[in-house]
Design a protein around this motif. Structure first.
Motif, PDB file in Angstrom:
ATOM      1  N   ASP A  34       0.844  -1.193   0.000  1.00 45.38           N
ATOM      2  CA  ASP A  34       0.000   0.000   0.000  1.00 45.38           C
ATOM      3  C   ASP A  34       0.884   1.249   0.000  1.00 45.38           C
ATOM      4  O   ASP A  34       1.558   1.540   0.989  1.00 45.38           O
ATOM      5  N   PRO A  35       0.890   2.014  -1.108  1.00 44.27           N
ATOM      6  CA  PRO A  35       1.737   3.208  -1.166  1.00 44.27           C
ATOM      7  C   PRO A  35       1.113   4.413  -0.464  1.00 44.27           C
ATOM      8  O   PRO A  35       1.673   5.506  -0.502  1.00 44.27           O
ATOM      9  N   GLY A  36      -0.021   4.208   0.215  1.00 48.70           N
ATOM     10  CA  GLY A  36      -0.715   5.340   0.841  1.00 48.70           C
ATOM     11  C   GLY A  36      -0.675   5.327   2.356  1.00 48.70           C
ATOM     12  O   GLY A  36      -1.558   5.873   3.018  1.00 48.70           O
ATOM     13  N   LEU A  37       0.395   4.756   2.927  1.00 49.14           N
ATOM     14  CA  LEU A  37       0.418   4.553   4.379  1.00 49.14           C
ATOM     15  C   LEU A  37       1.108   5.654   5.187  1.00 49.14           C
ATOM     16  O   LEU A  37       1.383   5.458   6.374  1.00 49.14           O
ATOM     17  N   GLY A  77     -10.519   4.118   6.010  1.00 54.79           N
ATOM     18  CA  GLY A  77     -11.633   3.430   5.351  1.00 54.79           C
ATOM     19  C   GLY A  77     -11.130   2.324   4.435  1.00 54.79           C
ATOM     20  O   GLY A  77      -9.937   2.032   4.394  1.00 54.79           O
ATOM     21  N   GLY A  78     -12.021   1.720   3.679  1.00 56.50           N
ATOM     22  CA  GLY A  78     -11.587   0.654   2.767  1.00 56.50           C
ATOM     23  C   GLY A  78     -11.105   1.242   1.454  1.00 56.50           C
ATOM     24  O   GLY A  78     -10.968   2.443   1.306  1.00 56.50           O
ATOM     25  N   GLY A  79     -10.819   0.378   0.509  1.00 56.41           N
ATOM     26  CA  GLY A  79     -10.479   0.835  -0.843  1.00 56.41           C
ATOM     27  C   GLY A  79      -9.063   1.332  -0.973  1.00 56.41           C
ATOM     28  O   GLY A  79      -8.269   1.275  -0.033  1.00 56.41           O
ATOM     29  N   VAL A  80      -8.795   1.847  -2.148  1.00 54.84           N
ATOM     30  CA  VAL A  80      -7.416   2.178  -2.506  1.00 54.84           C
ATOM     31  C   VAL A  80      -6.968   3.507  -1.886  1.00 54.84           C
ATOM     32  O   VAL A  80      -5.818   3.664  -1.496  1.00 54.84           O
ATOM     33  N   GLY A  81      -7.837   4.473  -1.806  1.00 50.98           N
ATOM     34  CA  GLY A  81      -7.485   5.734  -1.142  1.00 50.98           C
ATOM     35  C   GLY A  81      -6.868   6.783  -2.044  1.00 50.98           C
ATOM     36  O   GLY A  81      -6.768   7.953  -1.672  1.00 50.98           O
ATOM     37  N   VAL A  82      -6.408   6.372  -3.229  1.00 49.76           N
ATOM     38  CA  VAL A  82      -5.795   7.320  -4.170  1.00 49.76           C
ATOM     39  C   VAL A  82      -6.420   7.079  -5.542  1.00 49.76           C
ATOM     40  O   VAL A  82      -6.632   5.933  -5.919  1.00 49.76           O
ATOM     41  N   GLU A  83      -6.685   8.139  -6.248  1.00 47.83           N
ATOM     42  CA  GLU A  83      -7.149   7.992  -7.633  1.00 47.83           C
ATOM     43  C   GLU A  83      -6.218   8.752  -8.547  1.00 47.83           C
ATOM     44  O   GLU A  83      -5.844   9.899  -8.248  1.00 47.83           O
ATOM     45  N   LEU A  84      -5.838   8.098  -9.643  1.00 42.63           N
ATOM     46  CA  LEU A  84      -5.008   8.806 -10.616  1.00 42.63           C
ATOM     47  C   LEU A  84      -5.940   9.520 -11.588  1.00 42.63           C
ATOM     48  O   LEU A  84      -6.977   8.991 -11.986  1.00 42.63           O
ATOM     49  N   THR A  85      -5.567  10.767 -11.920  1.00 48.63           N
ATOM     50  CA  THR A  85      -6.369  11.536 -12.877  1.00 48.63           C
ATOM     51  C   THR A  85      -5.483  11.805 -14.083  1.00 48.63           C
ATOM     52  O   THR A  85      -4.344  11.330 -14.135  1.00 48.63           O
ATOM     53  N   ASP A  86      -5.959  12.566 -15.010  1.00 49.56           N
ATOM     54  CA  ASP A  86      -5.168  12.903 -16.180  1.00 49.56           C
ATOM     55  C   ASP A  86      -4.016  13.826 -15.752  1.00 49.56           C
ATOM     56  O   ASP A  86      -4.237  14.998 -15.473  1.00 49.56           O
ATOM     57  N   GLY A  87      -2.818  13.269 -15.648  1.00 49.22           N
ATOM     58  CA  GLY A  87      -1.654  14.080 -15.271  1.00 49.22           C
ATOM     59  C   GLY A  87      -1.546  14.381 -13.789  1.00 49.22           C
ATOM     60  O   GLY A  87      -0.740  15.221 -13.379  1.00 49.22           O
ATOM     61  N   LEU A  97       4.273  -2.625   7.654  1.00 52.74           N
ATOM     62  CA  LEU A  97       2.974  -2.550   8.322  1.00 52.74           C
ATOM     63  C   LEU A  97       1.896  -3.282   7.531  1.00 52.74           C
ATOM     64  O   LEU A  97       1.905  -3.265   6.296  1.00 52.74           O
ATOM     65  N   ASN A  98       0.996  -3.891   8.244  1.00 55.47           N
ATOM     66  CA  ASN A  98      -0.146  -4.558   7.610  1.00 55.47           C
ATOM     67  C   ASN A  98      -1.265  -3.518   7.482  1.00 55.47           C
ATOM     68  O   ASN A  98      -1.838  -3.089   8.482  1.00 55.47           O
ATOM     69  N   PRO A  99      -1.573  -3.118   6.241  1.00 61.47           N
ATOM     70  CA  PRO A  99      -2.577  -2.059   6.064  1.00 61.47           C
ATOM     71  C   PRO A  99      -3.951  -2.448   6.615  1.00 61.47           C
ATOM     72  O   PRO A  99      -4.756  -1.577   6.934  1.00 61.47           O
ATOM     73  N   GLY A 100      -4.202  -3.751   6.765  1.00 59.04           N
ATOM     74  CA  GLY A 100      -5.500  -4.207   7.260  1.00 59.04           C
ATOM     75  C   GLY A 100      -5.657  -4.056   8.765  1.00 59.04           C
ATOM     76  O   GLY A 100      -6.772  -3.882   9.265  1.00 59.04           O
ATOM     77  N   THR A 101      -4.549  -4.112   9.498  1.00 60.95           N
ATOM     78  CA  THR A 101      -4.631  -4.042  10.969  1.00 60.95           C
ATOM     79  C   THR A 101      -4.054  -2.741  11.524  1.00 60.95           C
ATOM     80  O   THR A 101      -4.354  -2.357  12.643  1.00 60.95           O
TER      81      THR A 101
END
Ligand code: AMP
Ligand code: MG
Length: 333
Positions: free
Chosen positions: A115-118, A150-160, A262-266
């Motif tokens: 997970d690159p969002g930790l 929360g759940g999910g990826v947490g980051v969205e890539l947009t155009d650029g 780190l375990n992103p789930g716990t």
């Protein structure tokens, strides 16, 4: 790495450099401190001038990547994204997007183990601070992070660019950026015509070619005995090997070891029954992300995942036993 250990390593390197190869030796070694670790670039068969030119450029490239991707440096592209308001798209340059795209691909492939969002969680655990932490965060703090994330990826890539979706998400590429920097160093060496070299960043490495027909020989550190190797590996051609371990950054309190993977789930350090995971793959970036992911996933899921990813691995379990994929390269003797 502990301060004492770091300085003893530094002294060792300086000593080796001082009595190292003369101008007629085929192997040339240069060491620099980058990304919080000692990085050694060794070349084979170059003149002193060729070596210096190529290696200087490769180190400069690694320093550039570190300045771009570090989440500890307030001026980096990554830190600027982290400092921006959540929920709004933010432009980032193509190289940052490329690394993020790869990181998110490994996040998806690993079912979220990588997970690159930790960043907010890594800050809570304070592993990258000096002095290192002596106690874990409170359970309430970890629960609050899990809820914010929360759940999910947490980051969205947009155009650029990209959007960080909430306060529980912040970018930390500590599990993949070193690999990318190693790959970039290898590209720069190649642009300088170098055919035989190894870029070794504190045990994470990529090799090119060989040493006059013999492979590059590397020891994989024993997870509980820093002066010993648990395996000796011969690598040649174009291949990378990266290790994630519970001994790299950790503290022990009340007889429990808390480490930096780190375990992103716990929200807690991964307790997957492993002490270390070494992955061999065609790029150091892939090997870096995969070793971190497998460390979190544990042996059963991890081995299946490596197979699916087309990479090889050596896992050291809590008893110090090795579990390897069939194609993991080790030294023959
Ligand atoms: P590595 O040493 O490559 O396994 O990466 C560990 C570093 O990556 C940590 O110091 C954190 O900065 C970050 N990190 C910790 N846990 C994870 C995870 N589950 N996925 C991705 N990065 C992580
Ligand atoms: Mg990694």
């Amino acid at each position: 790495m502990g301060v004492v250990r770091f300085f003893s390593l530094l002294i060792l390197v300086l000593t080796l450099t001082a009595c190292g190869p003369g101008p007629t030796e085929k192997k040339k070694e240069t060491t620099q401190l980058l990304m919080g670790t000692l990085v050694t670039i060794s070349t084979w068969g170059l003149s002193a001038a060729e070596d210096e030119k190529a290696v200087t450029a490769a180190f400069r490239e690694m320093a550039r990547v570190e300045a771009l991707l570090s989440s500890h440096k307030p001026e980096s592209a990554i830190s600027r994204v982290n400092a921006s308001p959540r929920g709004f798209p933010r432009k980032v340059d193509a190289e940052v997007l490329h690394v993020m795209r790869e990181a998110m691909r490994f996040q998806e492939l690993s079912g979220g183990a990588f997970d690159p969002g930790l960043r907010p969680l890594v800050r809570l655990w304070r592993f990258s601070e000096t002095p290192p932490p002596v106690a874990p965060p409170s359970r309430d703090e970890v629960t609050a992070w899990l809820q914010a994330r929360g759940g999910g990826v947490g980051v969205e890539l947009t155009d650029g660019g990209m959007v960080l979706l909430n306060r529980g998400v912040g970018l930390d590429l500590g599990g993949i950026a070193k690999g990318y920097a190693i790959d970039r160093a290898v590209s720069v060496l190649r642009e300088h015509g170098v055919k035989n070299a190894i870029v070794n960043a504190g045990g994470d490495m990529r090799v090119m070619g060989d040493k006059g027909g013999a492979p590059w020989r590397i020891g994989v550190q024993h997870p509980r005995n820093p002066d010993n190797a648990i395996a000796v590996v011969d690598l040649s051609g174009d291949i990378a090997m990266v290790t994630s371990g519970d001994y790299e950054r950790y503290f022990v309190t009340k007889e429990r070891r808390y480490h930096h993977v780190l375990n992103p789930g716990t929200g807690y350090p991964a307790e997957s029954g492993l002490m270390s995971v070494s992955v061999q793959a065609s790029t150091a970036m892939a090997a870096d992300a995969l070793s971190t992911a497998v460390f979190v996933m544990g042996p059963k899921r991890g081995l299946a995942f490596l197979k699916q990813a087309g990479a090889e691995g050596m896992l050291i379990d809590a008893q110090g036993r090795k579990v390897k994929t069939p194609g993991f390269r080790e030294a023959s003797e």
